[in-house]
Design an enzyme around this catalytic site. Structure first.
Site, PDB file in Angstrom:
ATOM      1  N   HIS A 188       0.858  -1.195   0.000  1.00 16.62           N
ATOM      2  CA  HIS A 188       0.000   0.000   0.000  1.00 16.62           C
ATOM      3  C   HIS A 188       0.889   1.239   0.000  1.00 16.62           C
ATOM      4  CE1 HIS A 188      -3.893  -1.923   1.774  1.00 16.62           C
ATOM      5  NE2 HIS A 188      -3.316  -2.701   0.888  1.00 16.62           N
ATOM      6  N   TYR A 229      -9.034   4.594   8.058  1.00 14.23           N
ATOM      7  CA  TYR A 229      -9.105   4.917   9.492  1.00 14.23           C
ATOM      8  C   TYR A 229     -10.187   5.981   9.629  1.00 14.23           C
ATOM      9  CZ  TYR A 229      -4.548   2.704  10.530  1.00 14.23           C
ATOM     10  OH  TYR A 229      -3.512   1.817  10.708  1.00 14.23           O
ATOM     11  N   PRO A 264      -2.928  -0.366  19.314  1.00 17.28           N
ATOM     12  CA  PRO A 264      -2.698  -0.819  17.937  1.00 17.28           C
ATOM     13  C   PRO A 264      -2.925   0.229  16.840  1.00 17.28           C
ATOM     14  CG  PRO A 264      -4.750  -1.724  18.775  1.00 17.28           C
ATOM     15  CD  PRO A 264      -4.099  -1.024  19.919  1.00 17.28           C
ATOM     16  N   LYS A 307       2.198  -0.419  15.207  1.00 16.73           N
ATOM     17  CA  LYS A 307       3.637  -0.382  15.510  1.00 16.73           C
ATOM     18  C   LYS A 307       4.175  -1.606  16.255  1.00 16.73           C
ATOM     19  CE  LYS A 307       4.891   3.172  13.496  1.00 16.73           C
ATOM     20  NZ  LYS A 307       4.719   2.490  12.220  1.00 16.73           N
ATOM     21  N   TYR A 348       4.269   6.418  10.272  1.00 20.97           N
ATOM     22  CA  TYR A 348       3.502   5.227   9.900  1.00 20.97           C
ATOM     23  C   TYR A 348       4.340   4.244   9.092  1.00 20.97           C
ATOM     24  CZ  TYR A 348      -0.652   2.464   8.995  1.00 20.97           C
ATOM     25  OH  TYR A 348      -1.571   1.437   8.967  1.00 20.97           O
TER      26      TYR A 348
HETATM   27  P1  FAD Z   1       4.248 -12.080  21.024  1.00 24.26           P
HETATM   28  O1  FAD Z   1       3.759 -12.084  19.628  1.00 24.26           O
HETATM   29  O2  FAD Z   1       3.267 -11.867  22.118  1.00 24.26           O
HETATM   30  O3  FAD Z   1       4.991 -13.482  21.240  1.00 24.26           O
HETATM   31  C1  FAD Z   1       5.368 -13.949  22.507  1.00 24.26           C
HETATM   32  C2  FAD Z   1       5.375 -15.478  22.483  1.00 24.26           C
HETATM   33  O4  FAD Z   1       5.876 -15.947  23.744  1.00 24.26           O
HETATM   34  C3  FAD Z   1       3.988 -16.067  22.315  1.00 24.26           C
HETATM   35  O5  FAD Z   1       3.982 -17.012  21.277  1.00 24.26           O
HETATM   36  C4  FAD Z   1       3.711 -16.716  23.684  1.00 24.26           C
HETATM   37  O6  FAD Z   1       2.944 -17.900  23.580  1.00 24.26           O
HETATM   38  C5  FAD Z   1       5.108 -17.020  24.174  1.00 24.26           C
HETATM   39  N1  FAD Z   1       5.199 -17.103  25.638  1.00 24.26           N
HETATM   40  C6  FAD Z   1       4.587 -16.323  26.561  1.00 24.26           C
HETATM   41  N2  FAD Z   1       4.932 -16.706  27.803  1.00 24.26           N
HETATM   42  C7  FAD Z   1       5.772 -17.739  27.656  1.00 24.26           C
HETATM   43  C8  FAD Z   1       6.464 -18.566  28.584  1.00 24.26           C
HETATM   44  N3  FAD Z   1       6.340 -18.394  29.899  1.00 24.26           N
HETATM   45  N4  FAD Z   1       7.248 -19.563  28.103  1.00 24.26           N
HETATM   46  C9  FAD Z   1       7.389 -19.743  26.764  1.00 24.26           C
HETATM   47  N5  FAD Z   1       6.747 -18.991  25.830  1.00 24.26           N
HETATM   48  C10 FAD Z   1       5.955 -18.006  26.292  1.00 24.26           C
HETATM   49  N6  FAD Z   1       1.622  -4.662  15.440  1.00 24.26           N
HETATM   50  C11 FAD Z   1       2.047  -4.150  14.243  1.00 24.26           C
HETATM   51  O7  FAD Z   1       3.265  -3.946  14.071  1.00 24.26           O
HETATM   52  N7  FAD Z   1       1.177  -3.867  13.227  1.00 24.26           N
HETATM   53  C12 FAD Z   1      -0.164  -4.067  13.371  1.00 24.26           C
HETATM   54  O8  FAD Z   1      -0.918  -3.854  12.409  1.00 24.26           O
HETATM   55  C13 FAD Z   1      -0.646  -4.557  14.636  1.00 24.26           C
HETATM   56  N8  FAD Z   1      -1.960  -4.766  14.839  1.00 24.26           N
HETATM   57  C14 FAD Z   1      -2.371  -5.377  15.992  1.00 24.26           C
HETATM   58  C15 FAD Z   1      -3.722  -5.615  16.147  1.00 24.26           C
HETATM   59  C16 FAD Z   1      -4.174  -6.224  17.297  1.00 24.26           C
HETATM   60  C17 FAD Z   1      -5.653  -6.450  17.441  1.00 24.26           C
HETATM   61  C18 FAD Z   1      -3.256  -6.632  18.326  1.00 24.26           C
HETATM   62  C19 FAD Z   1      -3.724  -7.335  19.572  1.00 24.26           C
HETATM   63  C20 FAD Z   1      -1.915  -6.388  18.175  1.00 24.26           C
HETATM   64  C21 FAD Z   1      -1.453  -5.752  17.023  1.00 24.26           C
HETATM   65  N9  FAD Z   1      -0.099  -5.485  16.837  1.00 24.26           N
HETATM   66  C22 FAD Z   1       0.317  -4.885  15.667  1.00 24.26           C
HETATM   67  C23 FAD Z   1       0.858  -5.824  17.882  1.00 24.26           C
HETATM   68  C24 FAD Z   1       1.627  -7.112  17.600  1.00 24.26           C
HETATM   69  O9  FAD Z   1       0.743  -8.179  17.366  1.00 24.26           O
HETATM   70  C25 FAD Z   1       2.584  -7.425  18.765  1.00 24.26           C
HETATM   71  O10 FAD Z   1       3.283  -6.264  19.103  1.00 24.26           O
HETATM   72  C26 FAD Z   1       3.569  -8.549  18.424  1.00 24.26           C
HETATM   73  O11 FAD Z   1       2.933  -9.808  18.464  1.00 24.26           O
HETATM   74  C27 FAD Z   1       4.767  -8.580  19.401  1.00 24.26           C
HETATM   75  O12 FAD Z   1       5.603  -9.668  19.104  1.00 24.26           O
HETATM   76  P2  FAD Z   1       6.450 -10.379  20.227  1.00 24.26           P
HETATM   77  O13 FAD Z   1       7.204 -11.466  19.529  1.00 24.26           O
HETATM   78  O14 FAD Z   1       7.177  -9.379  21.007  1.00 24.26           O
HETATM   79  O15 FAD Z   1       5.386 -10.998  21.242  1.00 24.26           O
HETATM   80  C1  DHB Z   2      -4.253  -3.707  11.242  1.00 25.05           C
HETATM   81  C2  DHB Z   2      -4.003  -3.526  12.586  1.00 25.05           C
HETATM   82  C3  DHB Z   2      -3.687  -2.268  13.050  1.00 25.05           C
HETATM   83  O1  DHB Z   2      -3.430  -2.096  14.351  1.00 25.05           O
HETATM   84  C4  DHB Z   2      -3.655  -1.186  12.196  1.00 25.05           C
HETATM   85  O2  DHB Z   2      -3.362   0.037  12.693  1.00 25.05           O
HETATM   86  C5  DHB Z   2      -3.884  -1.370  10.858  1.00 25.05           C
HETATM   87  C6  DHB Z   2      -4.195  -2.636  10.385  1.00 25.05           C
HETATM   88  C7  DHB Z   2      -4.587  -5.059  10.746  1.00 25.05           C
HETATM   89  O3  DHB Z   2      -4.696  -5.977  11.580  1.00 25.05           O
HETATM   90  O4  DHB Z   2      -4.764  -5.223   9.532  1.00 25.05           O
END
Ligand code: FAD
Ligand code: DHB
Length: 391
Positions: free
Chosen positions: A72, A200, A292, A296, A384
């Site tokens: 995009h 948005y 979210p 980021k 962004y």
């Molecule tokens: P996580 O993905 O949380 O991974 C952590 C892992 O550790 C998990 O698999 C978990 O099972 C494991 N774990 C936990 N505790 C233990 C333990 N004790 N022992 C072993 N394993 C364990 N981010 C963006 O950049 N762009 C977006 O568009 C965006 N949209 C989002 C929309 C929603 C609705 C949500 C909820 C989040 C969004 N995010 C977005 C945020 C993004 O999903 C997270 O920031 C990202 O998953 C972080 O990655 P991570 O690897 O740090 O943690």
């Molecule tokens: C999505 C999630 C977000 O938090 C955002 O700002 C834009 C898109 C998505 O899940 O597609």
């Protein structure tokens, strides 16, 4: 068991770190509490910054993303009955990619397993020991058996609810946080795309976001009460709100379809400082959370492990701990700017029932400014698409 870097968590942070270390000849073992099936099917983020796209491509992980993801070059902001395009490419020269987080996860898991990488799924009772020593260990249960993993370093990539951050002594770090009176109800919908780009929408009934996953599956979000219950959201109510909050008087209609999944997430901003203690380094959601709205979270996780992999690379090639010592400071500069942007996008686009009439007028002025001033639009766009990643 012994490895150079013990990684807790197979989210984007842990898996990518293990891949980046492997490319530098550094061994790691990833410990994950959930099953492979579960991590590969949990619906979360969707937007990849330009720097994340480049990193995945440069490290051999981007092939399916380039084929199946959607590039995009801008996004649309809707408010007060009007739509306004923010042209990322014209304003910054950069683009974003819509490619689901669980697809990124599938790609990295596959690459790691094909390269002989070790990911242990469904581990239990993970505990950390000897963080101040040069030989920290991780103890856990795997297949019902107790295991001790000896490491040079531990990476806490286990998300906000993990065990790594609580292992930091409370007196050695500070936590900063903010909560919001907003939640997001997210739905996955079997429908064609309604729009070429993300929408948005700010509306007095609340924020709405129209995103996408593929030509046949769409992702949509609605602002709701963070403590709301899904039982209050039958499909017809979700459609009524999505139509009301996104449609203008220009004939554009949101395309409906079968809702296949619903969830509600609360919003929070959170940072722990510093992101390291002894031989333990936190990365991604384990160290910081953003609401979210600015998309980021996953991108910050990627930026953290990029820095950590370079710092560990320095240590193993030249014996220098300089970059490891600066890990937290390097990451936090960028983390705080993403905190600022995510807070700003959230307050810009959500409707706060407790806001005063003055605040609501000021919010509309903010929206008007960002969509009518090239300087303000550039500020939104450059954040962004992602601020530069530091080494
Ligand atoms: P996580 O993905 O949380 O991974 C952590 C892992 O550790 C998990 O698999 C978990 O099972 C494991 N774990 C936990 N505790 C233990 C333990 N004790 N022992 C072993 N394993 C364990 N981010 C963006 O950049 N762009 C977006 O568009 C965006 N949209 C989002 C929309 C929603 C609705 C949500 C909820 C989040 C969004 N995010 C977005 C945020 C993004 O999903 C997270 O920031 C990202 O998953 C972080 O990655 P991570 O690897 O740090 O943690
Ligand atoms: C999505 C999630 C977000 O938090 C955002 O700002 C834009 C898109 C998505 O899940 O597609």
């Amino acid at each position: 068991m012994r490895t150079q870097v013990g990684i807790i968590g197979a989210g984007p942070a842990g898996l990518l770190l293990s891949h980046l270390l492997h490319l530098q000849g550094i061994s790691s073992v990833v410990l994950e509490a959930r099953s492979r099936k579960e991590i590969e099917s949990t619906i979360r983020a969707g937007v990849l910054e330009q720097g994340t796209i480049d990193l995945l491509n440069d490290t051999g992980l981007g092939e399916r993303m380039m084929r199946e993801g959607a590039i995009h070059t801008g996004t649309e902001l809707r408010f007060a009955g009007q739509g306004h395009r923010i042209d990322f490419l014209a304003l910054t020269g950069k683009k974003i990619m819509l490619y689901a987080q669980h697809e990124v996860i599938k790609d990295i898991v596959k690459a790691r397993l094909e390269a002989g990488g070790e990911i242990l799924f469904e581990v239990e009772n993970v505990t950390l020991h000897g963080l101040e020593s040069s030989a920290p260990t991780i103890r856990f249960r795997y297949d019902g058996e107790p295991v001790e993993l000896q490491c040079d370093f531990i990476a806490g990539c286990d998300g906000y609810h993990g065990v790594a951050r609580p292992a930091l002594p409370a007196s050695m770090h500070t936590e900063y946080q903010r909560s919001y009176p907003f939640g997001w109800l997210g739905v996955l919908v079997e429908a064609p795309r309604s729009s070429e780009e993300l929408i948005y929408a700010y509306h007095p009934r609340g924020f709405a976001l129209i995103s996408t996953r593929s030509v046949t599956v769409q992702r949509m979000y609605l602002q709701c009460d963070p403590h709301d219950d899904l039982a209050n959201w039958p499909d017809h109510r979700i459609w009524e709100e999505l139509h009301a909050r996104t449609e203008l008087n220009d004939g554009w209609r949101l395309k409906e379809g079968r809702i296949t999944q619903k969830n509600i997430v609360a919003m929070r901003s959170f940072v722990t400082e510093p992101m390291q203690y002894g031989r333990l380094f936190l990365a991604g959601d384990a160290a910081h959370i953003v609401p979210p709205t600015g998309a980021k979270g996953m991108n910050l996780a990627v930026a953290d492990v990029r820095v950590l992999s370079h710092a560990l690379g320095d240590y193993y090639t030249s014996g220098s701990s300089d970059r490891l010592e600066r890990y937290s400071a390097i990451c936090l500069r960028r983390v705080w700017k993403a905190q600022r942007f995510s807070w700003w996008m959230t307050t810009l686009l959500h409707h706060d029932d407790n806001a005063s009439p003055y605040d609501l007028r000021r919010q509309l002025a903010d929206l008007d400014y960002v969509t009518s001033s090239r300087a303000a639009a550039t500020t939104l766009a450059e954040n962004y698409v992602g601020l530069p990643m530091e080494d």
